[in-house]
Scaffold this motif. Structure first.
Motif, mmCIF file in Angstrom:
data_model
loop_
_atom_site.group_PDB
_atom_site.id
_atom_site.type_symbol
_atom_site.label_atom_id
_atom_site.label_comp_id
_atom_site.label_asym_id
_atom_site.label_seq_id
_atom_site.Cartn_x
_atom_site.Cartn_y
_atom_site.Cartn_z
ATOM 1 N N GLY A 179 0.827 -1.195 0.000
ATOM 2 C CA GLY A 179 0.000 0.000 0.000
ATOM 3 C C GLY A 179 0.857 1.238 0.000
ATOM 4 O O GLY A 179 2.075 1.193 0.223
ATOM 5 N N PRO A 180 0.290 2.405 -0.239
ATOM 6 C CA PRO A 180 1.058 3.650 -0.238
ATOM 7 C C PRO A 180 1.599 3.933 1.158
ATOM 8 O O PRO A 180 0.927 3.703 2.165
ATOM 9 N N ARG A 181 2.832 4.437 1.223
ATOM 10 C CA ARG A 181 3.492 4.688 2.490
ATOM 11 C C ARG A 181 4.190 6.036 2.474
ATOM 12 O O ARG A 181 4.787 6.428 1.477
ATOM 13 N N GLY A 182 4.107 6.726 3.598
ATOM 14 C CA GLY A 182 4.948 7.898 3.797
ATOM 15 C C GLY A 182 6.291 7.480 4.367
ATOM 16 O O GLY A 182 6.472 6.338 4.796
ATOM 17 N N TRP A 183 7.253 8.384 4.442
ATOM 18 C CA TRP A 183 8.585 8.022 4.884
ATOM 19 C C TRP A 183 9.288 9.242 5.474
ATOM 20 O O TRP A 183 8.917 10.385 5.224
ATOM 21 N N THR A 184 10.366 8.982 6.226
ATOM 22 C CA THR A 184 11.214 10.022 6.806
ATOM 23 C C THR A 184 12.657 9.554 6.727
ATOM 24 O O THR A 184 12.988 8.462 7.202
ATOM 25 N N VAL A 185 13.516 10.386 6.122
ATOM 26 C CA VAL A 185 14.942 10.090 5.989
ATOM 27 C C VAL A 185 15.702 10.917 7.014
ATOM 28 O O VAL A 185 15.427 12.110 7.194
ATOM 29 N N ARG A 186 16.691 10.289 7.666
ATOM 30 C CA ARG A 186 17.564 10.982 8.616
ATOM 31 C C ARG A 186 19.003 10.747 8.189
ATOM 32 O O ARG A 186 19.431 9.589 8.043
ATOM 33 N N LEU A 187 19.759 11.859 7.995
ATOM 34 C CA LEU A 187 21.162 11.801 7.575
ATOM 35 C C LEU A 187 22.022 12.559 8.581
ATOM 36 O O LEU A 187 21.646 13.649 9.038
ATOM 37 N N GLU A 188 23.179 11.971 8.934
ATOM 38 C CA GLU A 188 24.128 12.583 9.867
ATOM 39 C C GLU A 188 25.506 12.583 9.216
ATOM 40 O O GLU A 188 25.926 11.578 8.637
ATOM 41 N N GLN A 197 16.721 20.785 10.060
ATOM 42 C CA GLN A 197 18.152 20.621 10.295
ATOM 43 C C GLN A 197 18.440 20.535 11.798
ATOM 44 O O GLN A 197 17.709 21.082 12.621
ATOM 45 N N PHE A 198 19.513 19.850 12.146
ATOM 46 C CA PHE A 198 20.027 19.798 13.515
ATOM 47 C C PHE A 198 21.538 19.777 13.425
ATOM 48 O O PHE A 198 22.119 19.705 12.332
ATOM 49 N N ASP A 199 22.191 19.849 14.561
ATOM 50 C CA ASP A 199 23.644 19.928 14.588
ATOM 51 C C ASP A 199 24.252 18.625 14.067
ATOM 52 O O ASP A 199 24.152 17.588 14.705
ATOM 53 N N GLY A 200 24.846 18.665 12.879
ATOM 54 C CA GLY A 200 25.499 17.504 12.285
ATOM 55 C C GLY A 200 24.640 16.746 11.310
ATOM 56 O O GLY A 200 25.048 15.681 10.850
ATOM 57 N N GLY A 201 23.455 17.231 10.915
ATOM 58 C CA GLY A 201 22.649 16.508 9.949
ATOM 59 C C GLY A 201 21.274 17.126 9.770
ATOM 60 O O GLY A 201 21.008 18.260 10.168
ATOM 61 N N PHE A 202 20.353 16.342 9.173
ATOM 62 C CA PHE A 202 18.998 16.826 8.916
ATOM 63 C C PHE A 202 18.060 15.637 8.759
ATOM 64 O O PHE A 202 18.488 14.489 8.573
ATOM 65 N N THR A 203 16.726 15.927 8.832
ATOM 66 C CA THR A 203 15.683 14.949 8.548
ATOM 67 C C THR A 203 14.779 15.523 7.467
ATOM 68 O O THR A 203 14.587 16.738 7.372
ATOM 69 N N TYR A 204 14.242 14.628 6.655
ATOM 70 C CA TYR A 204 13.346 15.040 5.568
ATOM 71 C C TYR A 204 12.142 14.098 5.583
ATOM 72 O O TYR A 204 12.281 12.877 5.402
ATOM 73 N N ALA A 205 10.934 14.676 5.772
ATOM 74 C CA ALA A 205 9.688 13.914 5.770
ATOM 75 C C ALA A 205 8.985 14.112 4.442
ATOM 76 O O ALA A 205 8.920 15.234 3.916
ATOM 77 N N SER A 206 8.454 13.047 3.865
ATOM 78 C CA SER A 206 7.841 13.091 2.540
ATOM 79 C C SER A 206 6.600 13.970 2.549
ATOM 80 O O SER A 206 5.855 14.037 3.524
ATOM 81 N N GLY A 207 6.371 14.619 1.411
ATOM 82 C CA GLY A 207 5.161 15.410 1.247
ATOM 83 C C GLY A 207 4.031 14.617 0.637
ATOM 84 O O GLY A 207 2.869 15.035 0.695
ATOM 85 N N VAL A 208 4.304 13.459 0.038
ATOM 86 C CA VAL A 208 3.299 12.602 -0.568
ATOM 87 C C VAL A 208 3.749 11.161 -0.384
ATOM 88 O O VAL A 208 4.954 10.867 -0.342
ATOM 89 N N ASP A 209 2.768 10.256 -0.252
ATOM 90 C CA ASP A 209 3.096 8.845 -0.047
ATOM 91 C C ASP A 209 3.666 8.239 -1.319
ATOM 92 O O ASP A 209 3.322 8.642 -2.447
ATOM 93 N N VAL A 210 4.530 7.236 -1.092
ATOM 94 C CA VAL A 210 5.084 6.480 -2.220
ATOM 95 C C VAL A 210 4.140 5.323 -2.515
ATOM 96 O O VAL A 210 3.741 4.591 -1.604
#
Length: 232
Positions: A157-166, A187-200
């Motif tokens: 089924g369609p899913r949203g997601w969140t990527v975290r990079l450091e 953004q945070f100290d040493g990286g960032f997170t990105y949450a999807s705007g639409v489900d995959v």
């Protein structure tokens, strides 16, 4: 007769008592005899105390009034093979003063301990993650590079997601999704997170790209919904 002396007369009073000690002894004996007579008279005048160990006097049993005979001449009916016995309080096995018949009262049974069976939860084997990510470097140049995390939906089924990079140091210039509505960047100290705007959609993918300066191309950490990325 002037030369003759008179004989001294015996003195009276304390000197006479001291010279005759039997008088004092006799007076003491008389006093003791009088006291003994008084004590015996007082003892005989007392009433003797009841013996503590003797049983109390028995109380007379109440007499049962005699029932006058029936004028018709019929004897009082009794049960077959038995004779009427007088009721004596505390001695007769039959109760008096209670109704002969009434509703029977059954004792309420006591509730026993409740036994609750404890069921052990069945462990479901963990399957593959629904959403995964694959890290790669798209382009490198002096002072920075462009990286990518390809998000793949392996669920049904369609899913949203969140990527975290450091990263170790560096500065994030921007991050975006190729060919899809944009999501939320934090953004945070040493990286960032990105949450999807639409489900995959199921079986689909979404490439997240980012521009990073003055940092190593190998991240310290990369996850998609908490699952570690592959490719580094």
């Amino acid at each position: 007769m002037s030369g003759m002396r008179r004989a001294p007369r015996p003195s009276h009073g304390p000197v006479a008592i001291a010279s005759s000690p039997w008088v004092v002894v006799l007076a003491g004996v008389v006093v003791m005899v009088v006291l003994l007579i008084v004590a015996l008279g007082a003892y005989r005048g007392r009433s003797p105390a009841p013996d503590a160990g003797s049983p109390p006097p028995a109380l007379p049993l109440p007499q049962v009034p005699q029932v006058p005979p029936d004028p018709s001449g019929d004897p009082t009916p009794t049960s077959a093979g038995s004779s009427a016995a007088p009721l004596v309080p505390g001695l007769s096995p039959r109760a008096s003063g209670l109704p002969s018949s009434g509703p029977a009262v059954s004792p309420t049974p006591m509730a026993g301990p409740t036994v609750t069976a404890t069921r052990t939860p069945t462990r479901v084997p963990a399957g593959p993650p629904a959403v995964t990510g694959r890290y790669r470097v798209v382009q490198s140049f002096d002072g920075g590079f462009i990286g990518e995390v390809l998000v793949v939906n392996a669920s049904g089924g369609p899913r949203g997601w969140t990527v975290r990079l450091e990263f170790s140091g560096g500065r994030l210039v921007t991050a975006w999704v190729e060919g899809a509505p944009q999501g939320t960047l934090r953004q945070f100290d040493g990286g960032f997170t990105y949450a999807s705007g639409v489900d995959v959609p199921p079986g689909g993918s979404a490439p997240l790209r980012f521009h990073l300066e003055r940092a190593s191309t190998t991240p310290r950490g990369c996850t998609v919904d908490g699952v570690r990325c592959s490719g580094f």
